[in-house]
Design a protein around this motif. Sequence first.
Motif, short mmCIF file in Angstrom:
data_model
loop_
_atom_site.label_atom_id
_atom_site.label_comp_id
_atom_site.label_asym_id
_atom_site.label_seq_id
_atom_site.Cartn_x
_atom_site.Cartn_y
_atom_site.Cartn_z
N GLN A 233 0.82 -1.22 0.00
CA GLN A 233 0.00 0.00 0.00
C GLN A 233 0.86 1.27 0.00
N PHE A 234 2.10 1.16 -0.48
CA PHE A 234 2.97 2.29 -0.80
C PHE A 234 3.58 3.00 0.41
N ASN A 235 2.81 3.18 1.49
CA ASN A 235 3.32 3.81 2.71
C ASN A 235 3.86 5.22 2.46
N LEU A 236 3.17 5.97 1.62
CA LEU A 236 3.50 7.38 1.40
C LEU A 236 2.56 8.25 2.25
N VAL A 237 2.99 9.48 2.50
CA VAL A 237 2.14 10.44 3.20
C VAL A 237 1.37 11.23 2.15
N ASP A 238 0.07 10.99 2.05
CA ASP A 238 -0.72 11.51 0.94
C ASP A 238 -0.63 13.03 0.79
N SER B 31 -1.08 11.91 -3.00
CA SER B 31 -2.45 11.41 -3.20
C SER B 31 -2.94 11.58 -4.63
N THR B 32 -2.29 12.42 -5.42
CA THR B 32 -2.75 12.66 -6.79
C THR B 32 -2.17 11.65 -7.78
N LEU B 33 -1.25 10.84 -7.34
CA LEU B 33 -0.61 9.87 -8.23
C LEU B 33 -1.47 8.61 -8.36
N LEU C 260 8.25 14.64 -3.81
CA LEU C 260 9.66 14.87 -3.53
C LEU C 260 9.97 14.68 -2.06
N VAL C 261 9.12 15.22 -1.18
CA VAL C 261 9.35 15.10 0.26
C VAL C 261 9.20 13.64 0.70
N ASN C 262 8.24 12.93 0.14
CA ASN C 262 8.10 11.51 0.45
C ASN C 262 9.36 10.74 0.09
N VAL C 263 9.96 11.07 -1.02
CA VAL C 263 11.18 10.39 -1.43
C VAL C 263 12.34 10.77 -0.52
N LEU C 264 12.40 12.02 -0.10
CA LEU C 264 13.47 12.49 0.79
C LEU C 264 13.41 11.84 2.17
N VAL C 265 12.28 11.22 2.51
CA VAL C 265 12.18 10.47 3.77
C VAL C 265 13.28 9.40 3.83
N GLY C 266 13.72 8.94 2.67
CA GLY C 266 14.79 7.95 2.64
C GLY C 266 16.11 8.43 3.21
N LEU C 267 16.24 9.74 3.41
CA LEU C 267 17.47 10.32 3.96
C LEU C 267 17.44 10.47 5.47
N PRO D 221 7.22 8.07 9.90
CA PRO D 221 8.26 9.05 9.64
C PRO D 221 7.98 10.36 10.35
N PRO D 222 9.00 11.01 10.89
CA PRO D 222 8.82 12.30 11.54
C PRO D 222 8.15 13.33 10.63
N LEU D 223 8.40 13.23 9.32
CA LEU D 223 7.79 14.17 8.38
C LEU D 223 6.28 14.06 8.42
N ALA D 224 5.78 12.83 8.60
CA ALA D 224 4.33 12.63 8.63
C ALA D 224 3.74 13.26 9.88
N GLN D 225 4.48 13.17 11.00
CA GLN D 225 3.97 13.72 12.24
C GLN D 225 3.97 15.24 12.21
N ALA D 226 4.98 15.81 11.49
CA ALA D 226 5.11 17.25 11.48
C ALA D 226 4.16 17.95 10.52
N ALA D 227 3.62 17.16 9.58
CA ALA D 227 2.79 17.77 8.54
C ALA D 227 1.46 18.23 9.12
#
Length: 284
Positions: free
Chosen positions: A95-100, A152-154, A105-112, A278-284
């Motif tokens: 189910q991709f596990n992206l933050v909709d 979410s638009t993809l 770009l930010v979802n990909v940067l989570v890898g860092l 991911p912290p990015l998801a919590q901060a959004a």
Amino acid sequence: MTAALHIRQLNKHFANGRHALRDINLSVQRGEMVALIGASGSGKSTLLRHVAGLVAADGGSESLIEIDGHCVQQGGRIHRDIRKVRAQVGFVFQQFNLVDRLPVLVNVLVGLLHRIPCWRSWLRLFSQQERSQAIEALARVGIADCHAQRASTLSGGQQQRAAIARTLVQGARVVLADEPIASLDPESSRKVMEILARINREDRCTVIVSLHQVDMARKYCPRVVALHQGQVVFDGPSSALTPALLRDLYGVQADEILTGTPPTQDAAPAAPAMPWVPPLAQAA
């Protein structure tokens, strides 16, 4: 040479008493592309989550899981340095596990996140070099022009390619893909499998992918490990997986694997969900 993945005497019982994994002994060499196949409830997802250190094996057992010689878990206890090991392991979810609501770009940067200070991740402060690295990863999977869109638009296929780009930015040496094409149409499935095969070939990273479709396993993975009721029942070249052999191994469940169509009801309870956010998801 140290194996990319080494599993010894892995057993897992769930709280309901179900024996989900039975005496799994498995080694995968660096640079291999291996398919895990099996009917619903055979233990594919559970096995991958154990390999990633997301689920612990039976306590007090003789189990051992190592990645590139580093311990993931032993005797039912996750190793204290698991974060360092996970930094080298990319996990691609069904189910991709992206933050909709975040841009691709930010979802990909989570890898860092394992390589940058926490405060930068909370504030989403990425250098131009890091952003360029993410764009390059998106270009490799064919969706660089979507980098500014919300996830979410993809389409489903595009989201899965973004998830793979995240593992590229992460620099993962081992990629675990859990049913990455199960919810995709045939054309998107083909593209995702071709990307995984290309990453394996060009980057020499190890790819272990669980699949419902034996035809995809035969086409893209030289080696297949087949699970049935939590046990390894076949480990060998994908060319040897004939319909007759599959029927010998699985009986009436062989049709599910041959057609790639799961039953209407799950044969087993779902594996525990990934606990990390991911912290990015919590901060959004």
